[in-house]
Design an enzyme around this catalytic site. Structure first.
Site, PDB file in Angstrom:
ATOM      1  CB  ILE A   1      -0.955  -0.027   1.225  1.00  0.00           C
ATOM      2  CG1 ILE A   1      -2.191   0.818   0.978  1.00  0.00           C
ATOM      3  CG2 ILE A   1      -0.245   0.381   2.509  1.00  0.00           C
ATOM      4  CD1 ILE A   1      -3.297   0.569   2.007  1.00  0.00           C
TER       5      ILE A   1
ATOM      6  CD  GLU B   1       6.020  -0.301   9.934  1.00  0.00           C
ATOM      7  OE1 GLU B   1       5.333  -0.430   8.909  1.00  0.00           O
ATOM      8  OE2 GLU B   1       6.498   0.778  10.310  1.00  0.00           O
ATOM      9  CB  VAL B   2       2.348  -6.472   9.169  1.00  0.00           C
ATOM     10  CG1 VAL B   2       1.118  -7.369   9.140  1.00  0.00           C
ATOM     11  CG2 VAL B   2       1.997  -5.059   8.699  1.00  0.00           C
TER      12      VAL B   2
ATOM     13  CG  HIS C   1       5.328  -9.082   5.559  1.00  0.00           C
ATOM     14  ND1 HIS C   1       4.995  -9.187   6.887  1.00  0.00           N
ATOM     15  CD2 HIS C   1       6.052  -7.947   5.432  1.00  0.00           C
ATOM     16  CE1 HIS C   1       5.494  -8.147   7.534  1.00  0.00           C
ATOM     17  NE2 HIS C   1       6.150  -7.379   6.678  1.00  0.00           N
TER      18      HIS C   1
HETATM   19  P1  5GP Z   1       7.201  -4.604   7.555  1.00  0.00           P
HETATM   20  O1  5GP Z   1       7.714  -3.278   8.065  1.00  0.00           O
HETATM   21  O2  5GP Z   1       6.350  -5.302   8.587  1.00  0.00           O
HETATM   22  O3  5GP Z   1       8.280  -5.465   6.993  1.00  0.00           O
HETATM   23  O4  5GP Z   1       6.282  -4.246   6.319  1.00  0.00           O
HETATM   24  C1  5GP Z   1       4.908  -4.084   6.396  1.00  0.00           C
HETATM   25  C2  5GP Z   1       4.450  -3.578   5.033  1.00  0.00           C
HETATM   26  O5  5GP Z   1       3.046  -3.717   4.958  1.00  0.00           O
HETATM   27  C3  5GP Z   1       4.765  -2.101   4.796  1.00  0.00           C
HETATM   28  O6  5GP Z   1       5.584  -1.984   3.628  1.00  0.00           O
HETATM   29  C4  5GP Z   1       3.392  -1.455   4.617  1.00  0.00           C
HETATM   30  O7  5GP Z   1       3.366  -0.435   3.638  1.00  0.00           O
HETATM   31  C5  5GP Z   1       2.524  -2.645   4.223  1.00  0.00           C
HETATM   32  N1  5GP Z   1       1.121  -2.529   4.610  1.00  0.00           N
HETATM   33  C6  5GP Z   1       0.647  -2.172   5.831  1.00  0.00           C
HETATM   34  N2  5GP Z   1      -0.697  -2.195   5.821  1.00  0.00           N
HETATM   35  C7  5GP Z   1      -1.074  -2.594   4.572  1.00  0.00           C
HETATM   36  C8  5GP Z   1      -2.341  -2.816   3.956  1.00  0.00           C
HETATM   37  O8  5GP Z   1      -3.399  -2.667   4.563  1.00  0.00           O
HETATM   38  N3  5GP Z   1      -2.341  -3.221   2.660  1.00  0.00           N
HETATM   39  C9  5GP Z   1      -1.175  -3.401   1.964  1.00  0.00           C
HETATM   40  N4  5GP Z   1      -1.289  -3.799   0.697  1.00  0.00           N
HETATM   41  N5  5GP Z   1       0.031  -3.212   2.510  1.00  0.00           N
HETATM   42  C10 5GP Z   1       0.085  -2.802   3.810  1.00  0.00           C
END
Ligand code: 5GP
Length: 119
Positions: free
Chosen positions: A34, A99-100, A104
């Site tokens: 996103i 973050e999530v 992923h």
């Molecule tokens: P992390 O920091 O956990 O490795 O990456 C989490 C990713 O999830 C970030 O790049 C963020 O932009 C993406 N993200 C967070 N919320 C959403 C969402 O609701 N939809 C999509 N498609 N991506 C998301």
């Protein structure tokens, strides 16, 4: 860390919120990020409740491990990235700024991405 069934990617997997899907099979779902950090920025997530790479690599069944990694490669192939190349990132835990809390893999490409880490 216990799996949070209300994390945003769990909601996407359940179809509770939409995503811009780029690939799906029985093991994985891939969709565009996103908030893209490169011209091409997709995310690939396994179909299962795994918080992180640490959790997935220790606890996922062989079939899902195999299927997920094939799906990561297939997603990049479908995006047409094999010739120009791409970067995979799987942030795991606090130091990596995950973050999530659902595993992923980021697939990044579409331009020369430069050195691996910003300092
Ligand atoms: P992390 O920091 O956990 O490795 O990456 C989490 C990713 O999830 C970030 O790049 C963020 O932009 C993406 N993200 C967070 N919320 C959403 C969402 O609701 N939809 C999509 N498609 N991506 C998301």
């Amino acid at each position: 860390m216990a799996y949070d069934q209300n994390n945003i990617f769990a909601m996407i997997l359940r179809g509770d919120i939409p995503c811009d899907k780029v690939y799906e099979d029985e093991f994985a779902l891939a969709f565009n990020d996103i908030n893209p950090q490169a011209p091409i920025h997709a995310l690939v997530i396994p179909k299962g409740e795994y918080v992180s790479m640490a959790d997935f690599s220790a606890n996922a069944p062989e079939e899902l491990l195999n299927g997920f990694f094939r799906a990561v490669g297939q997603t990049a192939r479908n995006l047409g990235l094999e010739k120009e190349g791409y970067r995979l990132i799987a942030n795991t835990g606090e130091n990596a700024h995950q973050e999530v809390p659902h595993l992923h893999f980021h697939i990044l490409s579409g331009k020369k991405l430069g050195p691996m880490l910003s300092r």
